[in-house]
Design an enzyme around this catalytic site. Sequence first.
Site, PDB file in Angstrom:
ATOM      1  N   HIS A 119      19.298 -19.039  94.136  1.00 42.25           N
ATOM      2  CA  HIS A 119      18.617 -20.335  94.033  1.00 42.25           C
ATOM      3  C   HIS A 119      18.099 -20.465  92.597  1.00 42.25           C
ATOM      4  O   HIS A 119      17.776 -19.454  91.963  1.00 42.25           O
ATOM      5  CB  HIS A 119      17.442 -20.319  95.025  1.00 42.25           C
ATOM      6  CG  HIS A 119      16.778 -21.628  95.236  1.00 42.25           C
ATOM      7  ND1 HIS A 119      15.837 -22.137  94.373  1.00 42.25           N
ATOM      8  CD2 HIS A 119      16.883 -22.535  96.241  1.00 42.25           C
ATOM      9  CE1 HIS A 119      15.395 -23.288  94.834  1.00 42.25           C
ATOM     10  NE2 HIS A 119      16.017 -23.564  95.968  1.00 42.25           N
ATOM     11  N   LYS A 153       9.026 -22.536 105.091  1.00 38.90           N
ATOM     12  CA  LYS A 153      10.350 -22.371 105.701  1.00 38.90           C
ATOM     13  C   LYS A 153      10.276 -21.572 106.996  1.00 38.90           C
ATOM     14  O   LYS A 153      11.283 -21.343 107.655  1.00 38.90           O
ATOM     15  CB  LYS A 153      11.299 -21.674 104.722  1.00 38.90           C
ATOM     16  CG  LYS A 153      11.632 -22.509 103.490  1.00 38.90           C
ATOM     17  CD  LYS A 153      12.639 -21.799 102.636  1.00 38.90           C
ATOM     18  CE  LYS A 153      12.753 -22.381 101.246  1.00 38.90           C
ATOM     19  NZ  LYS A 153      13.443 -23.677 101.190  1.00 38.90           N
ATOM     20  N   CYS A 184      20.254 -26.451  94.907  1.00 37.38           N
ATOM     21  CA  CYS A 184      19.619 -25.660  93.823  1.00 37.38           C
ATOM     22  C   CYS A 184      20.378 -24.379  93.548  1.00 37.38           C
ATOM     23  O   CYS A 184      19.783 -23.332  93.247  1.00 37.38           O
ATOM     24  CB  CYS A 184      18.152 -25.352  94.146  1.00 37.38           C
ATOM     25  SG  CYS A 184      17.145 -26.804  94.363  1.00 37.38           S
TER      26      CYS A 184
END
Length: 421
Positions: free
Chosen positions: A138, A241, A379
């Site tokens: 990422h 998350k 990303c």
Amino acid sequence: MHTATEHLPESRHHTTKLDVERIRADFPILGIRPRGKPLIYLDSAATSQKPRQVIDALRRYYEEENGNIHRGVHYLSELATMRYDETREAVKRFINASSTDEVVFTRNTTEAINLVAASYGQAFVRAGDEIIVSLMEHHSNIVPWQLMAERTGAVIRAVPVTEIGELDLDAFASLLGPRTKLVAVTWVSNSLGTVNPVKQIVSLAHARGVPVLLDGAQAAPHIPIDVQSIGCDFLAFSGHKMLGPTGVGVLYARGDWFDRLPPYQGGGDMIETVTIERTTYAKAPSKFEAGTPDIGSVVAFRAAIEYLEHVGLDAIHDHELMLLNEATARVSSLPGVRLIGTAPGKAGVLSFTMDGVHPHDIATILDQQGIAIRAGHHCTQPLMARFGCGATARASFYLYNTLDEVSALVSGLEKVREVFG
Ligand SMILES: Cc1ncc(COP(=O)(O)O)c(C=O)c1O
């Protein structure tokens, strides 16, 4: 005292399978009807939805417990401090750290990685030293190292990714050299779903005396974590998350790492004494928690951890795997679909492209049917470049998703095909 485990769904001890209907009832947002259709939320890799227990803990904090931590002797300050520290205990237990001093709260994974890049870079990295990342990182595990490299003159090396989306471990081993100062890799890829062999990565790096940071943003929500068994030096992850609120992340650092790193930010709470000329610093974790943190979110994060513990990460993992297997079989048989990331043992992420249809168009047509997926580079632009596509469509699964939702995704994609011919 309220406990976050009140009204939790049936625990893993009473059932072999997840009671998904009962779990879904805990997530108020799953009852909304975007564009008049029932919500089908397949974007948990971006952020998960939150159960009532977390929302209640957040509300309770502001209604009954709000005070600034570590600064007062009054009832609310002491209570807020106690609640804040209870979450640190919960995190320690969740990842099996050996001490709460190894757990620092940040805003998110991104801030945790920036902290290590800045502090470790300042203390240990010099011009010509090397940092190893991978091609599947990422951006939040690439850009902080680039910023550090600009300041120090270090060089970044990237482990290549194979055609099915695995790290090339032979290449990794050959990148480890006398100038390697740190390895920073993701545990689970947010774009591919690949679960990397982190224990093996750590032991290869440690054999050369190189510390390892793991980006656990996509691991902590889905995989039981034992940092002592893995042996990593640093682990970063985000509360939002894994059923928790936004605004809280974790940086774990093994043993005395926090003593060896200089502070990242200066301010209140991270000091021992201050004169105009100089400051001595508090011990970790305070040393790395300058200023008033997002106390309410940290407090409510405990409810998220307890929820996951209660349901059981093994049961969650089995459920996600069942959804992923079904989705993989059905989506891959649709005409013109190419799966990106087919490594064995994947986590619940399905990335794909469709001939002649931009991923944004796929996501837009699905959205009209109430289905939320993600489209874009996620990303991970270097990874997209590796697979020769600028973007993918990505469905990601969590404990509240169902096989019916997988069917809805497949019907939605058939509709996309009809529209685009
Ligand atoms: C693998 C991975 N690392 C890091 C991040 C960054 O997380 P945050 O935005 O919470 O800092 C994400 C978020 O999508 C991710 O999936």
